[in-house]
Design a protein around this motif. Sequence first.
Motif, PDB file in Angstrom:
ATOM      1  N   HIS A 198     -29.661 -57.970 -11.275  1.00 56.59           N
ATOM      2  CA  HIS A 198     -28.403 -58.468 -10.717  1.00 56.59           C
ATOM      3  C   HIS A 198     -27.545 -57.313 -10.201  1.00 56.59           C
ATOM      4  O   HIS A 198     -27.506 -56.222 -10.792  1.00 56.59           O
ATOM      5  CB  HIS A 198     -27.621 -59.260 -11.766  1.00 56.59           C
ATOM      6  N   GLU A 200     -24.336 -56.887 -10.217  1.00 52.21           N
ATOM      7  CA  GLU A 200     -23.279 -56.421 -11.133  1.00 52.21           C
ATOM      8  C   GLU A 200     -23.813 -55.464 -12.199  1.00 52.21           C
ATOM      9  O   GLU A 200     -23.055 -54.658 -12.752  1.00 52.21           O
ATOM     10  CB  GLU A 200     -22.573 -57.606 -11.805  1.00 52.21           C
ATOM     11  N   ASP A 201     -25.106 -55.546 -12.487  1.00 50.52           N
ATOM     12  CA  ASP A 201     -25.702 -54.645 -13.484  1.00 50.52           C
ATOM     13  C   ASP A 201     -26.000 -53.266 -12.906  1.00 50.52           C
ATOM     14  O   ASP A 201     -26.198 -52.308 -13.661  1.00 50.52           O
ATOM     15  CB  ASP A 201     -27.002 -55.241 -14.043  1.00 50.52           C
TER      16      ASP A 201
END
Length: 235
Positions: A198, A200-201
């Motif tokens: 992802h 955001e990671d």
Amino acid sequence: MERRSLYLPFFIVFLLNVMVIAPATADQISWTEEKIGKLAVKADNAATRKKWARAIKYGEEMLAASEAFHGTNAFYTISRLKTLNRYYDKAGRLGEIHVRVKNAYQLSKKHFRPIHETAKTSRLLYYKSLLSQENYKGVIPLVLENISILRKTKDDDFRRLHYLGQLHGLYGMTGQSIQQEKILHRQLSLNKHLIGEHLEDNIKIIMNLAKNYCVQKKVDEFKELIQIYDLKFEC
């Protein structure tokens, strides 16, 4: 008779010198591992109570005794040097012993395996010593050494990720943009593997990579990265 009396004062001075020197020599010879061990226990007890000044006092005596009895390059002495340096670190006084910390690292690297506790602690203290002197270029080989001894396990992969983050910062502070780019690619790949795919990671690493491309004026690579992750970012 007069000639014999002339030599007498010189003979007395010689005897006095022998008497002065002899006790120090005898004291050095009298060391045993048991006596050194007792100093080590006193130092350790003081350290357990966080009495760092006292721990350092006994630690200095312990080290001097070990050097006299075993020699400076002996395993016991190097281990005790590491322990004493750790006391200084705990006392916030590592800056007083930069030369000794470097010496401990070099000796431990020569005589111990990299994964030995004495080598690991000496390497960590040398790392901290160099950082305190803002010698960032000197720190880089230590971080690379830490990475080189890691195994292929999940726990070590997280440690590897941590060290890659350190290298990213160190290469940035020393103006090594090309090396920094290589590290960021490794960091991003490993982070995706351990944390997830992802955005955001991984956004922090991706943004660092974008900034690196800007610094290097790699326009095409920058545009491609922005498009892949649909970022709103300009150099």
